[in-house]
Design an enzyme around this catalytic site. Structure first.
Site, PDB file in Angstrom:
ATOM      1  N   PRO A 163       0.819  -1.212   0.000  1.00  0.00           N
ATOM      2  CA  PRO A 163       0.000   0.000   0.000  1.00  0.00           C
ATOM      3  C   PRO A 163       0.850   1.258   0.000  1.00  0.00           C
ATOM      4  O   PRO A 163       1.787   1.386   0.780  1.00  0.00           O
ATOM      5  CB  PRO A 163      -0.795  -0.106   1.306  1.00  0.00           C
ATOM      6  CG  PRO A 163      -0.424  -1.414   1.911  1.00  0.00           C
ATOM      7  CD  PRO A 163       0.877  -1.814   1.324  1.00  0.00           C
ATOM      8  N   GLU A 164       0.502   2.166  -0.876  1.00  0.00           N
ATOM      9  CA  GLU A 164       1.154   3.472  -0.936  1.00  0.00           C
ATOM     10  C   GLU A 164       0.123   4.513  -0.516  1.00  0.00           C
ATOM     11  O   GLU A 164      -0.957   4.160  -0.042  1.00  0.00           O
ATOM     12  CB  GLU A 164       1.694   3.711  -2.357  1.00  0.00           C
ATOM     13  CG  GLU A 164       2.599   2.568  -2.832  1.00  0.00           C
ATOM     14  CD  GLU A 164       3.152   2.764  -4.241  1.00  0.00           C
ATOM     15  OE1 GLU A 164       3.248   3.927  -4.684  1.00  0.00           O
ATOM     16  OE2 GLU A 164       3.473   1.765  -4.883  1.00  0.00           O
TER      17      GLU A 164
END
Length: 287
Positions: A2-3
């Site tokens: 996840p960014e």
DNA sequence: AAACAAACCTGTGCGC
DNA sequence: TGCGCACAGGTTTGTT
């Protein structure tokens, strides 16, 4: 995994489903997920309190608690937050569970739910701490760079950040001490849309090109948030209700090595590996 | 200052 | 079908 866009999507899910609901019980399965402060601190720090605000800086989720303490969650590579009724089967690798009391004022909160921290690779973590100790417990928070969606982020800010540095532009975009929130997927997407090759030295870019890059950072991240983030083939990333994101349908570079460039149509996307990380780019569009 | 490797873990997909 | 290997969204630490 996840960014920034995925973490922001999770933050919004917590805001709508968790804020204001009392945490009646806490269980910690795997100690490693709470290694920073330990099982007891997490259980005692969360039991009986309520999340009042859900915040984010870069890829760090920070929940403000009614007790005055805070809960920091970092998903690292494979972490997920899922909010489901207790009778919904717990997925494998569910390491921390918070039971949320019903809230009769809103239908989707009117029954008990479990807030589940799920993380197969166990790089992620949950930290509960007194803000007085933040510098000691989470020193990396103080070293985070500017968040493109939370902080003031204009051409001057980005120019001052990038121009002095003789370093490959992609490495700078990925450096959380400079700009917080961009990871490997969005770095490739941002550079593709900005028409800048990954290994250009930041100091060699004109003000006009830095401006285009800043616009690309802002638009890619905003569009990705609007799409609920990117869910790749393995479906690792889903939001708190288990729904996938859709921004992967708009990817033009990441994961497209060998496929035609959707921007110029004249060549295929090149994939190179540096420092064990892959980079995808177009030799014609990006210079 | 910056480049690079290794470390932390598990799951998946591929070639043989 | 089974096995071994490469590889994956992140970050820190230590070495050149």
């Amino acid at each position: 995994m996840p960014e920034l866009p995925e973490v922001e999507t999770v933050r919004r899910g917590i805001e709508s489903l968790v804020v204001g609901r009392r945490i009646s019980s806490v269980t910690v399965g795997r100690e490693r997920s709470v290694r920073r402060v330990g099982r007891e601190a997490v259980i005692h720090g969360l039991t009986g309190t309520t999340v009042t605000t859900a915040g984010r800086r870069g890829k760090y989720l920070i929940c403000y608690l009614e007790s005055g303490d805070r809960m920091m969650i970092h998903l690292r590579m494979s972490g997920r937050v899922l909010i489901h009724p207790p009778d919904h089967p717990r997925p494998p690798h569910t390491h921390v569970v918070l039971t949320l009391e019903p809230d009769s004022r809103e239908a989707r909160r009117s029954v008990t739910h479990e807030f589940r921290f799920v993380d197969p690779r166990t790089f992620g973590e949950v930290v509960v701490y007194d803000p007085i100790d933040e510098r000691d417990v989470l020193p990396e928070l103080g070293r985070l760079g500017v968040d493109p969606l939370v902080d003031h982020f204009d051409d001057d800010v980005v120019w001052r950040l990038l121009h002095p540095r003789r370093r490959a532009i992609k490495a700078l975009l990925l450096d959380q001490h400079v700009i917080a929130g961009i990871g490997n997927i969005y770095a490739d997407e941002i550079l593709h849309r900005a028409g800048i090759k990954w290994d250009r030295l930041a100091s060699s870019l004109s003000r006009e090109r830095v401006s285009r890059l800043r616009q690309s950072v802002t638009s890619v991240l905003n569009e990705a948030v609007a799409a609920g983030g990117s869910t790749l083939q393995d479906t690792q990333y889903v939001d708190v209700e288990g729904e996938t994101g859709w921004f992967q349908l708009d990817h033009r570079a990441y994961g497209r090595g060998g496929l035609p460039c959707l921007t110029c149509g004249k060549t295929t996307i090149t994939r190179v590996v540096t420092n064990g990380r892959s980079t995808c780019f177009c030799r014609i569009c990006q210079r």
